[in-house]
Design a protein around this motif. Structure first.
Motif, short mmCIF file in Angstrom:
data_model
loop_
_atom_site.label_atom_id
_atom_site.label_comp_id
_atom_site.label_asym_id
_atom_site.label_seq_id
_atom_site.Cartn_x
_atom_site.Cartn_y
_atom_site.Cartn_z
N LYS A 2 -1.15 -2.34 3.23
CA LYS A 2 -2.45 -1.68 3.13
C LYS A 2 -3.55 -2.72 2.98
O LYS A 2 -3.29 -3.92 2.81
CB LYS A 2 -2.46 -0.71 1.96
N LEU A 3 -4.78 -2.23 3.03
CA LEU A 3 -5.94 -3.11 3.11
C LEU A 3 -6.03 -4.11 1.97
O LEU A 3 -6.33 -5.29 2.19
CB LEU A 3 -7.20 -2.25 3.16
N ASP A 4 -5.78 -3.68 0.75
CA ASP A 4 -5.99 -4.58 -0.38
C ASP A 4 -4.71 -5.27 -0.85
O ASP A 4 -4.64 -5.79 -1.95
CB ASP A 4 -6.64 -3.82 -1.54
N HIS A 5 -3.69 -5.30 -0.01
CA HIS A 5 -2.42 -5.94 -0.37
C HIS A 5 -2.55 -7.46 -0.30
O HIS A 5 -3.30 -8.00 0.52
CB HIS A 5 -1.33 -5.47 0.59
N ALA A 6 -1.79 -8.14 -1.11
CA ALA A 6 -1.82 -9.61 -1.12
C ALA A 6 -1.36 -10.20 0.21
O ALA A 6 -1.76 -11.32 0.57
CB ALA A 6 -0.94 -10.14 -2.26
N ASP A 7 -0.54 -9.47 0.97
CA ASP A 7 -0.02 -9.99 2.24
C ASP A 7 -0.96 -9.79 3.42
O ASP A 7 -0.69 -10.30 4.52
CB ASP A 7 1.31 -9.30 2.58
N THR A 8 -2.05 -9.05 3.24
CA THR A 8 -2.91 -8.69 4.37
C THR A 8 -3.41 -9.91 5.16
O THR A 8 -3.33 -9.91 6.40
CB THR A 8 -4.08 -7.82 3.90
N PRO A 9 -3.93 -10.97 4.54
CA PRO A 9 -4.39 -12.12 5.33
C PRO A 9 -3.27 -12.76 6.15
O PRO A 9 -3.49 -13.13 7.31
CB PRO A 9 -4.94 -13.08 4.27
N ALA A 10 -2.09 -12.88 5.58
CA ALA A 10 -0.98 -13.50 6.31
C ALA A 10 -0.57 -12.64 7.50
O ALA A 10 -0.24 -13.16 8.58
CB ALA A 10 0.21 -13.72 5.38
N VAL A 11 -0.58 -11.31 7.34
CA VAL A 11 -0.19 -10.43 8.43
C VAL A 11 -1.25 -10.45 9.53
O VAL A 11 -0.92 -10.38 10.73
CB VAL A 11 0.07 -9.00 7.92
#
Length: 444
Positions: free
Chosen positions: A283-292
């Motif tokens: 989801k948008l505010d997940h820690a993984d978002t930039p890496a994905v």
């Protein structure tokens, strides 16, 4: 967010942006410090975001509403989008045609958009008309007449929009992939609704949706441009600030369930086949978002990305291929889509999985990571060049995320490591658990 669909355009424009920075005008602009947006909350819950942006003579005024496709009951599918169509057709004090008279006659423009998470209305006008734009958006937010004749006429427009979506292979493929990935979740439903629901839609049904969701607690007003902040705040207090609290509280959206692997093949008129593969993303505010986001870029968002190089340039399996990551408040979707000859469907799917396997096992190079970050920086620079682009970034963040998260996002993205991209591929791009859909031409 519309990050992914514009990256290819942005790459070409980024060179122009860098060149402009060397011009005298660019030097003047770079010497002016733009303060961060300020956030205010009125007594009734309306949120106000303001930024003084002195470049140009226009102001962007936007009203964001926490009401989108996910907020519809089963019998209300398509109402968020339908309401967006209706709000510029007149209010209790503004006759039909007020947009032509009050906005376009002054050289401005107005439009709106609906998402699964929100709806927003935006106006760009000469800066001297900022207060008038606030008054107009405040008026349509609660006083739309929802004229029955206009409502009936708009049914033809929306049903034609459905037909056009189905007639566009890539768009229809994406819509069907959402249904596979978000099966049983509101994100998997059509934003436009169904012809049956729209044909039977009455004014009372639409009015009930309007009254329930268009309330102060759901509103964010964003104003960016060469503005007088005090005057803008006064205008907001005088208009939106007068609305009584409703007590309405939007229910939090649940996370999508684990993806059940599915493979479908559908015959569709045409000479070419279309392949879609999709996975659940963060989801948008997940820690993984930039890496994905960087993973999707490395996979297939430029000619130098892995899938275009492998499937198109080296093996000649596809006419085109790209990857996308679209993030929402409660979940995300990672997709690979391709146009190709039907005889190549199986090989294209296999080679796509092979490229994903290589990233999962071997990671990505420092050069690939650098290019992906540069693309993201170019896109952010392009989107932040105008008052309208800035307002859209701020409004989206405040509505379904956090403004502070948006302001810090680029720094988070720059700090992503190659190992984090590899781990994201291992976490989200399961080689067995994904949705696969193919449109194939009828057998000859």
């Amino acid at each position: 967010m519309h990050r992914i669909s514009r990256i290819l355009l942005l790459l070409g424009l980024s060179a122009l942006i860098l060149a402009a920075a060397c011009s005298s005008a660019g030097k003047v602009k770079s010497e002016v410090t733009v303060e961060a947006p300020t956030r205010h909350v009125l007594h009734n819950g309306v949120r106000i975001l303001l930024q003084e942006y002195p470049f140009g003579e226009v102001v962007a005024v936007q009203l964001w509403v926490r009401a989108g496709g996910r907020d519809e009951a089963a019998a209300e599918l398509g109402l968020a989008h339908y309401l967006e169509h209706m709000l510029f057709k007149g209010t209790t004090t503004r006759s039909k045609g007020f947009v032509d008279r009050d906005v376009e006659a002054l050289g401005g423009y107005v439009n709106a958009g609906t998402s699964l998470d929100f709806t927003y209305y935006y106006v760009v006008l000469p800066a001297t008309r900022a207060v008038a734009a606030i008054e107009m958006l405040a008026d349509i937010s609660v006083n739309s007449s929802l004229d029955e004749t206009e409502l009936e006429l708009e049914k033809k427009v929306v049903i034609e929009e459905m037909r056009l979506g189905e007639d566009t292979p890539q768009r229809h493929l994406t819509r069907q992939l959402y249904g596979m990935v978000f099966d049983g979740h509101p994100y998997g439903r059509s934003l436009l609704g169904t012809p049956e629901i729209i044909q039977k839609l009455t004014r009372n049904t639409l009015l009930a949706f309007y009254r329930r969701h268009y309330v102060p607690e759901s509103f964010t007003l964003v104003v960016v441009g060469p503005i007088d902040k005090a005057a803008i705040l006064q205008a907001a207090e005088r208009t939106l600030g007068r609305l009584p609290r409703s007590g309405f509280e939007r229910l939090p959206q649940s996370m999508p369930a684990t993806l059940t692997p599915k493979k479908n093949e559908v015959q569709r008129p045409g000479a070419l086949a279309y392949l879609g593969m999709a996975w659940l993303g963060p989801k948008l505010d997940h820690a993984d978002t930039p890496a994905v986001e960087l993973l999707a870029s490395i996979l297939g968002q430029s000619r130098s990305s892995r899938l275009p190089q492998s499937l198109r340039e080296r093996q000649g399996l596809v006419n085109s291929v790209r990857s996308d990551y679209v993030e929402y408040e409660a979940g995300g979707v990672i997709m690979v889509t391709a146009q190709l000859e039907s005889v190549n469907l199986a090989r294209a799917e296999t080679e796509t999985l092979n490229e994903i396997r290589r990233i999962r096992d071997q990671g990505v190079s420092d050069e690939e990571l650098r290019r992906a970050i540069t693309r993201a920086e170019a896109e952010r620079a392009f989107r932040s060049e105008t008052a309208e682009g800035r307002a859209r970034l701020f409004g989206h963040a405040e509505t379904v995320w956090r403004l502070s998260g948006e302001l810090a996002y680029l720094d988070r993205l720059r700090s992503v490591t190659a190992d984090q991209v590899r781990l994201a591929a291992r976490r989200y791009l399961d080689l067995e658990r994904y949705g696969r859909l193919a449109f194939v031409p009828p057998a000859r």
